[in-house]
Write a protein that holds these residues in place. Structure first.
Motif, PDB file in Angstrom:
ATOM      1  N   LYS A  60       0.871  -1.168   0.000  1.00 16.01           N
ATOM      2  CA  LYS A  60       0.000   0.000   0.000  1.00 16.01           C
ATOM      3  C   LYS A  60       0.907   1.216   0.000  1.00 16.01           C
ATOM      4  N   GLY A  61       0.934   1.925  -1.116  1.00 16.04           N
ATOM      5  CA  GLY A  61       1.836   3.065  -1.218  1.00 16.04           C
ATOM      6  C   GLY A  61       3.273   2.591  -1.154  1.00 16.04           C
ATOM      7  N   ARG A  62       4.016   3.109  -0.169  1.00 17.97           N
ATOM      8  CA  ARG A  62       5.416   2.703  -0.009  1.00 17.97           C
ATOM      9  C   ARG A  62       5.578   1.655   1.074  1.00 17.97           C
ATOM     10  N   ASP A  63       4.471   1.152   1.603  1.00 18.48           N
ATOM     11  CA  ASP A  63       4.513   0.202   2.708  1.00 18.48           C
ATOM     12  C   ASP A  63       4.307  -1.220   2.218  1.00 18.48           C
ATOM     13  N   ILE A  64       5.064  -2.124   2.785  1.00 19.45           N
ATOM     14  CA  ILE A  64       4.831  -3.552   2.631  1.00 19.45           C
ATOM     15  C   ILE A  64       4.446  -4.006   4.039  1.00 19.45           C
ATOM     16  N   TYR A  65       3.256  -4.552   4.188  1.00 20.95           N
ATOM     17  CA  TYR A  65       2.800  -4.802   5.544  1.00 20.95           C
ATOM     18  C   TYR A  65       2.019  -6.094   5.657  1.00 20.95           C
ATOM     19  N   GLY A  66       1.793  -6.455   6.899  1.00 19.17           N
ATOM     20  CA  GLY A  66       1.029  -7.652   7.223  1.00 19.17           C
ATOM     21  C   GLY A  66       0.381  -7.459   8.575  1.00 19.17           C
ATOM     22  N   ASN A  67       0.234  -8.524   9.305  1.00 18.00           N
ATOM     23  CA  ASN A  67      -0.423  -8.515  10.597  1.00 18.00           C
ATOM     24  C   ASN A  67       0.518  -7.975  11.673  1.00 18.00           C
ATOM     25  N   GLY A  68       0.510  -6.681  11.875  1.00 11.79           N
ATOM     26  CA  GLY A  68       1.319  -6.095  12.940  1.00 11.79           C
ATOM     27  C   GLY A  68       2.759  -5.807  12.554  1.00 11.79           C
ATOM     28  N   TRP A  69       3.126  -5.875  11.300  1.00 12.58           N
ATOM     29  CA  TRP A  69       4.481  -5.559  10.860  1.00 12.58           C
ATOM     30  C   TRP A  69       4.393  -4.716   9.599  1.00 12.58           C
ATOM     31  N   ARG A  70       5.421  -3.877   9.391  1.00 17.26           N
ATOM     32  CA  ARG A  70       5.426  -2.981   8.242  1.00 17.26           C
ATOM     33  C   ARG A  70       6.860  -2.679   7.837  1.00 17.26           C
ATOM     34  N   MET A  71       7.086  -2.706   6.540  1.00 16.15           N
ATOM     35  CA  MET A  71       8.380  -2.300   5.979  1.00 16.15           C
ATOM     36  C   MET A  71       8.108  -1.158   5.021  1.00 16.15           C
ATOM     37  N   TYR A  72       9.041  -0.255   4.895  1.00 13.08           N
ATOM     38  CA  TYR A  72       8.883   0.872   3.988  1.00 13.08           C
ATOM     39  C   TYR A  72       9.861   0.737   2.828  1.00 13.08           C
ATOM     40  N   ASP A  73       9.473   1.281   1.684  1.00 12.45           N
ATOM     41  CA  ASP A  73      10.358   1.333   0.541  1.00 12.45           C
ATOM     42  C   ASP A  73      10.351   2.750   0.018  1.00 12.45           C
ATOM     43  N   SER A  74      11.276   3.051  -0.880  1.00 12.69           N
ATOM     44  CA  SER A  74      11.460   4.430  -1.324  1.00 12.69           C
ATOM     45  C   SER A  74      10.292   4.965  -2.143  1.00 12.69           C
ATOM     46  N   ARG A  80       6.306  -2.569  -4.559  1.00 12.22           N
ATOM     47  CA  ARG A  80       5.687  -3.676  -5.290  1.00 12.22           C
ATOM     48  C   ARG A  80       6.744  -4.699  -5.708  1.00 12.22           C
ATOM     49  N   LYS A  81       7.867  -4.211  -6.241  1.00 15.55           N
ATOM     50  CA  LYS A  81       8.947  -5.124  -6.645  1.00 15.55           C
ATOM     51  C   LYS A  81       9.477  -5.893  -5.440  1.00 15.55           C
ATOM     52  N   SER A  82       9.604  -5.195  -4.307  1.00 18.68           N
ATOM     53  CA  SER A  82      10.099  -5.856  -3.098  1.00 18.68           C
ATOM     54  C   SER A  82       9.129  -6.938  -2.632  1.00 18.68           C
ATOM     55  N   ALA A  83       7.825  -6.649  -2.674  1.00 20.77           N
ATOM     56  CA  ALA A  83       6.838  -7.641  -2.255  1.00 20.77           C
ATOM     57  C   ALA A  83       6.892  -8.875  -3.146  1.00 20.77           C
ATOM     58  N   VAL A  84       7.079  -8.674  -4.444  1.00 20.46           N
ATOM     59  CA  VAL A  84       7.175  -9.809  -5.374  1.00 20.46           C
ATOM     60  C   VAL A  84       8.471 -10.575  -5.133  1.00 20.46           C
ATOM     61  N   ARG A  85       9.568  -9.847  -4.874  1.00 24.93           N
ATOM     62  CA  ARG A  85      10.852 -10.512  -4.594  1.00 24.93           C
ATOM     63  C   ARG A  85      10.758 -11.345  -3.317  1.00 24.93           C
ATOM     64  N   LEU A 103      12.600  -4.624  11.381  1.00 21.10           N
ATOM     65  CA  LEU A 103      11.430  -4.902  12.202  1.00 21.10           C
ATOM     66  C   LEU A 103      11.822  -5.095  13.660  1.00 21.10           C
ATOM     67  N   THR A 104      10.892  -4.727  14.548  1.00 16.33           N
ATOM     68  CA  THR A 104      11.103  -5.012  15.966  1.00 16.33           C
ATOM     69  C   THR A 104      10.915  -6.510  16.186  1.00 16.33           C
ATOM     70  N   ASP A 105      11.282  -6.982  17.369  1.00 16.17           N
ATOM     71  CA  ASP A 105      11.122  -8.408  17.666  1.00 16.17           C
ATOM     72  C   ASP A 105       9.663  -8.835  17.563  1.00 16.17           C
ATOM     73  N   GLN A 107       7.248  -7.384  15.797  1.00 13.58           N
ATOM     74  CA  GLN A 107       6.849  -7.356  14.390  1.00 13.58           C
ATOM     75  C   GLN A 107       7.387  -8.584  13.654  1.00 13.58           C
ATOM     76  N   TYR A 108       8.613  -8.962  13.972  1.00 10.74           N
ATOM     77  CA  TYR A 108       9.197 -10.138  13.320  1.00 10.74           C
ATOM     78  C   TYR A 108       8.441 -11.407  13.704  1.00 10.74           C
ATOM     79  N   ARG A 109       8.026 -11.515  14.969  1.00  7.25           N
ATOM     80  CA  ARG A 109       7.227 -12.669  15.393  1.00  7.25           C
ATOM     81  C   ARG A 109       5.902 -12.706  14.623  1.00  7.25           C
ATOM     82  N   ASN A 110       5.267 -11.529  14.461  1.00  6.22           N
ATOM     83  CA  ASN A 110       4.013 -11.463  13.702  1.00  6.22           C
ATOM     84  C   ASN A 110       4.231 -11.860  12.245  1.00  6.22           C
ATOM     85  N   LEU A 111       5.324 -11.394  11.669  1.00  7.21           N
ATOM     86  CA  LEU A 111       5.658 -11.753  10.293  1.00  7.21           C
ATOM     87  C   LEU A 111       5.845 -13.259  10.173  1.00  7.21           C
TER      88      LEU A 111
END
Length: 160
Positions: A60-74, A80-85, A103-105, A107-111
């Motif tokens: 969503k936008g520059r965010d790659i996210y899931g249940n309680g975790w989020r990564m940002y891209d430029s 989108r490319k990162s999510a596919v990779r 990610l925090t610990d 967030q990583y557990r949620n991932l």
């Protein structure tokens, strides 16, 4: 009866006895639509969410996210490319925790829980199951045809 059979006769007999190989058409990605009257083409399997093949890495936008975790891209295209990779790595069994060092610990557990749930939905090694269930089928998703998509990953995995 002649002692030798000429090559023209052999070619004629082969044409009759040996069927021409069926041309293999590489399956393709189909864009799912919700427009009135649109129907999924035959020999097509949906891999969009919420199917078992849906990509757990949401963009969503520059965010790659899931249940309680989020990564940002430029930028959105990079996200989108990162999510596919990340999906490609997950399907091929090359999931690398270093991709998630920001990610925090918690967030990583949620991932990890999200990815474990995805693997359980698949029901085994994703690459082997993709080859057995998806090979030879067109794959459908809602992503734009010109954007990177996890369906491309599955097409390659199932048909190579």
């Amino acid at each position: 009866m002649p002692d030798r059979i000429d090559s023209a006769t052999i070619a004629a007999v082969e044409k009759i006895l040996v069927p021409a190989p069926a041309e293999f058409v590489m399956p393709q990605r189909i864009r799912l639509r919700r427009t009135a009257g649109w129907r999924k083409p035959p020999n097509t399997i949906s891999v969009a969410r919420p199917s078992r093949w849906g990509n757990p890495f949401r963009v969503k936008g520059r965010d790659i996210y899931g249940n309680g975790w989020r990564m940002y891209d430029s930028e959105p295209a990079c996200a989108r490319k990162s999510a596919v990779r990340l999906y490609r790595d997950l399907v091929s069994g090359l999931h690398n925790p270093a991709n998630f060092r920001r990610l925090t610990d918690e967030q990583y557990r949620n991932l990890t829980a999200d990815l474990d749930a995805w693997k359980q939905r698949i029901g085994g090694h994703p690459l082997e199951i993709a080859r057995s269930e998806l090979a030879g089928h067109n794959l459908a998703c809602f992503c734009d045809i010109f954007d990177p998509c996890h369906a491309d990953v599955l097409l390659r995995a199932a048909n190579t």
